[in-house]
Design a protein around this motif. Structure first.
Motif, PDB file in Angstrom:
ATOM      1  N   ILE A 484      -2.571 -29.901 -14.937  1.00 47.60           N
ATOM      2  CA  ILE A 484      -2.753 -28.775 -15.873  1.00 47.60           C
ATOM      3  C   ILE A 484      -2.135 -27.502 -15.308  1.00 47.60           C
ATOM      4  O   ILE A 484      -1.447 -26.746 -16.015  1.00 47.60           O
ATOM      5  CB  ILE A 484      -4.252 -28.576 -16.177  1.00 47.60           C
ATOM      6  CG1 ILE A 484      -4.812 -29.796 -16.924  1.00 47.60           C
ATOM      7  CG2 ILE A 484      -4.469 -27.314 -17.007  1.00 47.60           C
ATOM      8  CD1 ILE A 484      -6.311 -29.726 -17.163  1.00 47.60           C
ATOM      9  N   SER A 487       1.806 -27.736 -15.221  1.00 48.25           N
ATOM     10  CA  SER A 487       2.349 -27.723 -16.586  1.00 48.25           C
ATOM     11  C   SER A 487       2.245 -26.334 -17.203  1.00 48.25           C
ATOM     12  O   SER A 487       3.184 -25.865 -17.855  1.00 48.25           O
ATOM     13  CB  SER A 487       1.605 -28.748 -17.451  1.00 48.25           C
ATOM     14  OG  SER A 487       1.728 -30.048 -16.933  1.00 48.25           O
ATOM     15  N   SER A 488       1.131 -25.671 -16.996  1.00 43.33           N
ATOM     16  CA  SER A 488       0.954 -24.324 -17.558  1.00 43.33           C
ATOM     17  C   SER A 488       1.884 -23.316 -16.899  1.00 43.33           C
ATOM     18  O   SER A 488       2.500 -22.478 -17.572  1.00 43.33           O
ATOM     19  CB  SER A 488      -0.508 -23.881 -17.388  1.00 43.33           C
ATOM     20  OG  SER A 488      -1.399 -24.782 -18.011  1.00 43.33           O
ATOM     21  N   PRO A 498      -2.052 -18.301 -23.350  1.00 40.10           N
ATOM     22  CA  PRO A 498      -2.266 -19.739 -23.103  1.00 40.10           C
ATOM     23  C   PRO A 498      -1.867 -20.165 -21.696  1.00 40.10           C
ATOM     24  O   PRO A 498      -2.507 -21.042 -21.106  1.00 40.10           O
ATOM     25  CB  PRO A 498      -1.382 -20.418 -24.161  1.00 40.10           C
ATOM     26  CG  PRO A 498      -1.233 -19.409 -25.234  1.00 40.10           C
ATOM     27  CD  PRO A 498      -1.223 -18.092 -24.544  1.00 40.10           C
ATOM     28  N   GLY A 502      -4.502 -21.951 -19.155  1.00 37.76           N
ATOM     29  CA  GLY A 502      -4.193 -23.240 -18.542  1.00 37.76           C
ATOM     30  C   GLY A 502      -4.212 -23.168 -17.025  1.00 37.76           C
ATOM     31  O   GLY A 502      -4.744 -24.063 -16.354  1.00 37.76           O
ATOM     32  N   CYS A 503      -3.640 -22.083 -16.477  1.00 38.51           N
ATOM     33  CA  CYS A 503      -3.623 -21.943 -15.014  1.00 38.51           C
ATOM     34  C   CYS A 503      -5.032 -21.793 -14.456  1.00 38.51           C
ATOM     35  O   CYS A 503      -5.367 -22.373 -13.402  1.00 38.51           O
ATOM     36  CB  CYS A 503      -2.765 -20.740 -14.611  1.00 38.51           C
ATOM     37  SG  CYS A 503      -0.989 -20.978 -14.878  1.00 38.51           S
ATOM     38  N   ILE A 505      -7.896 -22.933 -15.780  1.00 41.25           N
ATOM     39  CA  ILE A 505      -8.578 -24.233 -15.854  1.00 41.25           C
ATOM     40  C   ILE A 505      -8.071 -25.163 -14.758  1.00 41.25           C
ATOM     41  O   ILE A 505      -8.850 -25.848 -14.080  1.00 41.25           O
ATOM     42  CB  ILE A 505      -8.375 -24.863 -17.247  1.00 41.25           C
ATOM     43  CG1 ILE A 505      -9.057 -24.006 -18.318  1.00 41.25           C
ATOM     44  CG2 ILE A 505      -8.910 -26.290 -17.281  1.00 41.25           C
ATOM     45  CD1 ILE A 505      -8.798 -24.490 -19.738  1.00 41.25           C
ATOM     46  N   GLY A 506      -6.755 -25.196 -14.568  1.00 42.04           N
ATOM     47  CA  GLY A 506      -6.186 -26.055 -13.541  1.00 42.04           C
ATOM     48  C   GLY A 506      -6.652 -25.672 -12.145  1.00 42.04           C
ATOM     49  O   GLY A 506      -6.998 -26.546 -11.335  1.00 42.04           O
TER      50      GLY A 506
END
Length: 610
Positions: A484, A487-488, A498, A502-503, A505-506
């Motif tokens: 995650i 990809s982010s 976004p 994402g970063c 959460i990852g």
């Protein structure tokens, strides 16, 4: 201690003479690898991705490779096998993942040879007066209907090397040793002579108006992902581990030395060449030779070109050598037809696998350019390196309790089972049972009758089960968080919000998994897995997790076109596994036994007293 020759069926059965020669070639991979990294990729990566920051691209790729090398060194010394990453994932992760890694290794070695072959013909043409001076039958031609440039010379060279490998490698081992020395001398000449010219002209390549990062930091990282292909030499060291006399000592030294020497040479040469010629004016096919020619050193061009041709030919042979043995290892596990595991009785070479590899590599060298090939082979390399790091975490925290026992050892297993049953019934001194072992078993059985001891043993088992479950979830959290996060961070086309979400959460998943792995104890069973006394990867779990993070980020930055081509290859691999490998696997009728019991059976079958 478990000898993994009983766990996995891809062990080598070559005679000692052949093994010794193969090990010699294995350790001469330093010179071969330098040829691929310097002579082929410098011009392409500098023009399209990194610019003057090419040196940093090589450094980042070298750091990522070094992290993987630590993981490789422990697994290679603990579980020496011809399958390298395929074998490690086969044991630690499972057959399905191992198949994909093996399929990616097939791509890595085959396309690696093809990319090197495409770099030979432009250098060879310089001896005939220029890049367009080769004889018509060997010169490059553009096909108007397909828009591709074919290279008959590259395909012909692949066929020649394939024939040499089929005949035998005794002569080629000596040739590769000589080429390694010559190539090192050429590299030193490039660094010294290039530095002299650079100080005279004022290093014009670093004074371009676009700055040090003309394509931004992402371009530099994309260049790192592409040049990662240049560091696959130490993977070949691990892939021929069975032929090494002392793998616990020699494999870590060989891997570390190959990586360190190659990284230093890559960075030194890239500093010089990028400084001599602006990145946008570099020749993508012959960057080093052309740099000296532009500054009036025509004679130096012939020296560099000679080293380039010799080194690339050696690299081509080294790239095509391991790949048939990967196919052979997979065939011995039943995942490919037995056709690929046939070894010629006279030459002791897997001739059929070598021929298939040569035909496929020649076709790719004929029709695809270097940049496409280098990107595709980097995917295979990075996937293999990532799964090796994951295997280290699994080996340290949740090593398998049971291992598959080959059919040749199953008779001993059944005898031991009968002995254990008789022991449980209190039959002393019957059959093959050892009296002292039987007494120990009886003492344990009598002791377990005590309710306090029984409760303590039950509690210990529950605690260990809980620890293994937490460790498994933590490893999964690390892998998902890395995916995650990378990809982010790479999705620059998305809005800022976004990307941040994402970063975050990852990072949370990554840190949570890493914190739990650092908090819980490592599994005591790791000491019983494979050969003991070899190299131990330091800073676990931080180092493997960092390795997974960097490799995944480089994978994400390889680009959509590269992933599309590799995705087709991996999809083909999935179909082959589903419709053939899964049904013909040697694990379909295999017996699983505890690690300690497998070691005991192996020792007794080898004439050792348990």
């Amino acid at each position: 201690m478990v000898d993994f020759s009983i766990v996995h069926s891809n062990c080598s059965f070559f005679p000692f003479d052949f093994c010794s020669l193969l090990a010699m070639i294995n350790y001469s991979r330093v010179g071969s690898t330098v040829g691929a990294g310097v002579y082929v990729l410098v011009g392409t990566v500098a023009r399209e991705h990194a610019g003057p920051a090419l040196t940093i691209s090589f450094l980042i790729a070298g750091i990522a490779a070094a992290l993987s090398a630590f993981c490789y060194a422990e697994l290679a010394s603990r579980c020496p096998s011809a399958g390298s990453a395929y074998h490690y994932s086969y044991i630690c992760v499972g057959e399905g993942v191992a198949w994909l890694i093996g399929w990616a290794l097939v791509l890595e070695y085959t396309i690696g040879g093809s990319a090197v072959a495409r770099g030979i013909s432009p250098n060879l043409a310089l001896f005939f007066g220029g890049q367009d001076s080769l004889p018509w039958i060997l010169a490059r031609h553009q096909l108007p209907w397909f828009g591709i440039i074919v290279d008959p010379c590259a395909a012909a060279l692949v066929f020649v090397v394939t024939v040499l490998l089929c005949v035998g490698i005794k002569e080629s081992s000596f040739a590769q040793g000589v080429v390694t020395v010559l190539n090192a001398c050429v590299m030193i000449f490039v660094i010294v002579a290039g530095s002299y010219i650079g100080f005279q002209i004022g290093w014009v390549g670093y004074k371009v108006s676009d700055g040090y990062f003309p394509h931004g930091v992402n371009g530099m990282l994309a260049g790192s992902a592409t040049v990662f292909f240049a560091y696959i030499g130490f993977d070949t060291v691990a892939s021929t581990a069975e032929e090494v006399k002392n793998p616990q000592r020699d494999l870590p030294l060989g891997i570390g030395a190959a990586l360190a020497i190659c990284c230093v040479l890559y960075m030194a040469v890239s500093v010089v060449i990028v400084g001599l010629v602006p990145y946008f004016a570099m020749d993508p096919d012959t960057p080093i030779s052309s740099a000296f020619t532009e500054h009036g050193m025509q004679w130096a061009m012939y020296v560099v070109t000679s080293g380039a041709v010799l080194a690339l030919c050696s690299t081509l042979m080294g790239s095509l050598l391991p790949q048939p043995r990967i196919l052979m290892a997979m065939a011995r596990d039943g995942l490919l037809p037995s056709f690929f595991s046939d070894v010629n009785k006279q030459t002791q070479v897997p001739v059929k696998s070598t021929i298939v590899t040569g035909i496929f590599a020649a076709a790719l060298a004929f029709a695809m350019d270097v940049s496409q090939l280098a990107g595709m082979v980097s995917v295979g390399t990075l996937l293999a390196f990532t799964i090796v790091a994951v295997s280290i975490l699994i080996l340290r925290y949740v090593p398998p309790d049971e291992v598959p026992l080959p059919p040749s050892m199953q008779e001993s297993f059944h005898l031991n089972q009968e002995c254990d049953e008789e022991t449980d019934r209190g039959l002393l001194g019957v059959g093959n049972c050892n009296l002292s072992q039987t007494k120990n078993v009886i003492v344990v059985v009598e002791s377990v009758k005590d309710p306090l001891i029984d409760k303590r043993l039950h509690k210990g088992k529950m605690d260990e089960t809980k620890r293994r479950k937490i460790a498994s979830l933590s490893i999964a959290s690390v892998c998902v968080g890395v995916l995650i996060l990378t990809s982010s961070a790479s999705a620059t086309w998305l809005p800022f919000l976004p990307i941040c979400i994402g970063c975050i959460i990852g990072v949370m998943l990554l840190l949570a998994g890493l914190s739990l792995l650092s908090w819980i104890d490592q599994d005591a069973g790791r000491h019983s897995f494979g050969h003991s006394g070899g190299f131990t990867c330091p800073f676990v779990p931080v180092l493997p997790v960092l390795c997974i993070l960097i490799n995944t980020y480089l994978l994400i930055n390889l680009g959509g076109d590269t992933w599309m081509r590799v995705g087709i290859w991996l999809l083909m691999g999935v179909l082959v596994y589903v419709f053939y490998g899964r049904t013909h696997s040697s694990l379909t009728d295999v017996v699983y036994v505890p690690v300690a019991q497998a070691d005991e059976i192996y020792r007794s079958s080898s004439g050792y007293v348990s």
